[in-house]
Design an enzyme around this catalytic site. Structure first.
Site, PDB file in Angstrom:
ATOM      1  N   ASP A   8       0.803  -1.236   0.000  1.00 51.73           N
ATOM      2  CA  ASP A   8       0.000   0.000   0.000  1.00 51.73           C
ATOM      3  C   ASP A   8       0.833   1.282   0.000  1.00 51.73           C
ATOM      4  O   ASP A   8       0.548   2.214   0.773  1.00 51.73           O
ATOM      5  CB  ASP A   8      -0.943   0.005   1.195  1.00 51.73           C
ATOM      6  CG  ASP A   8      -1.937  -1.147   1.167  1.00 51.73           C
ATOM      7  OD1 ASP A   8      -1.893  -1.960   0.230  1.00 51.73           O
ATOM      8  OD2 ASP A   8      -2.754  -1.240   2.099  1.00 51.73           O
ATOM      9  N   LYS A 108      -7.027  -4.872  -3.191  1.00 48.09           N
ATOM     10  CA  LYS A 108      -7.754  -5.396  -2.038  1.00 48.09           C
ATOM     11  C   LYS A 108      -8.728  -4.336  -1.534  1.00 48.09           C
ATOM     12  O   LYS A 108      -8.619  -3.170  -1.893  1.00 48.09           O
ATOM     13  CB  LYS A 108      -6.786  -5.798  -0.920  1.00 48.09           C
ATOM     14  CG  LYS A 108      -5.934  -4.661  -0.366  1.00 48.09           C
ATOM     15  CD  LYS A 108      -4.852  -5.201   0.570  1.00 48.09           C
ATOM     16  CE  LYS A 108      -4.008  -4.111   1.187  1.00 48.09           C
ATOM     17  NZ  LYS A 108      -4.719  -3.258   2.153  1.00 48.09           N
ATOM     18  N   CYS A 153      -1.925  -2.757   7.723  1.00 48.74           N
ATOM     19  CA  CYS A 153      -1.848  -3.594   6.526  1.00 48.74           C
ATOM     20  C   CYS A 153      -0.559  -4.391   6.429  1.00 48.74           C
ATOM     21  O   CYS A 153      -0.566  -5.537   5.962  1.00 48.74           O
ATOM     22  CB  CYS A 153      -2.058  -2.734   5.285  1.00 48.74           C
ATOM     23  SG  CYS A 153      -3.727  -2.003   5.244  1.00 48.74           S
TER      24      CYS A 153
END
Length: 208
Positions: A8, A108, A153
């Site tokens: 990310d 995601k 994450c």
């Protein structure tokens, strides 16, 4: 094969983004250095890719404010600011990240009814993204992980990598991560180490 998972590294989690992590853009040069010098046979990047009105957004719950606790899919859920909405600049990878070197992007968080911290599966653990099967197909033996944010994450991606890729050596590149909460980062590092994740720095990753 040795693979690198970039978690990310998006505008939304860097300074100026809708859910900025302090100093989040500092992971970009670490990632680029590893891409260039780490000897990786495979570079994978996860990308938060939320539809508008995602259930993890505080704005989707009348009366809720960002960072308050709520519930989603029957589980406790931090209510986040709207972030990384599909096809917006907030969801784009950081402009200085060497995206040309990325072999596979794993999106995601597309299901509006459940959040997805991990690059491997949704938070309710029912739906998998397919990343584990992809890495097995590529015969990955060592998986190095860095990115944003350490306490969310990155943490859940590393824990799922250990659980879902038995026999694969999983390493966290600590200087390539930044987190939201200092105490949360400490807890995350401890939990990952206890689960079998090796905690290293980028110099060690380049060395082997």
């Amino acid at each position: 094969m040795k693979a690198l998972l970039l978690v990310d590294i998006q505008n939304g989690f860097c300074p100026g983004g809708n859910l900025a992590v302090a100093d989040g853009d500092a992971v970009v040069p670490v990632a680029n250095r590893l891409i260039e010098n780490g000897g990786y046979g495979l570079i994978v990047a996860s990308q938060d890719w939320h539809p508008p009105g995602h259930g993890s957004f505080a704005s989707s719950h009348p009366g809720k404010q960002p960072f308050e606790m709520g519930e989603l899919s029957g589980k406790p859920q931090v209510m986040w600011p709207d972030h990384c909405v599909q096809n917006t600049p907030d969801a784009d990878f950081h402009p200085e990240l060497n995206v040309a070197a990325i072999d596979h992007v794993q999106r995601k968080g597309e299901n509006p009814d459940v959040d997805s911290y991990s690059a491997f599966r949704d938070n309710d653990r029912n739906a998998v993204t397919g990343l584990d099967a992809y890495l097995r197909h590529k015969s990955v033996g060592t998986l190095d992980i860095l990115g944003l944010a350490t306490d969310y994450c990155v943490r859940f991606s590393a824990l799922d990598a250990v659980a879902m890729l038995p026999g694969v050596r999983v390493r966290l590149i600590e200087d390539g991560c930044r987190g939201i909460d200092a105490e949360g980062v400490s807890d995350a590092i401890r939990e990952m180490r206890d689960a079998g994740v090796e905690i290293i720095d980028s110099d060690a990753a380049i060395a082997g």
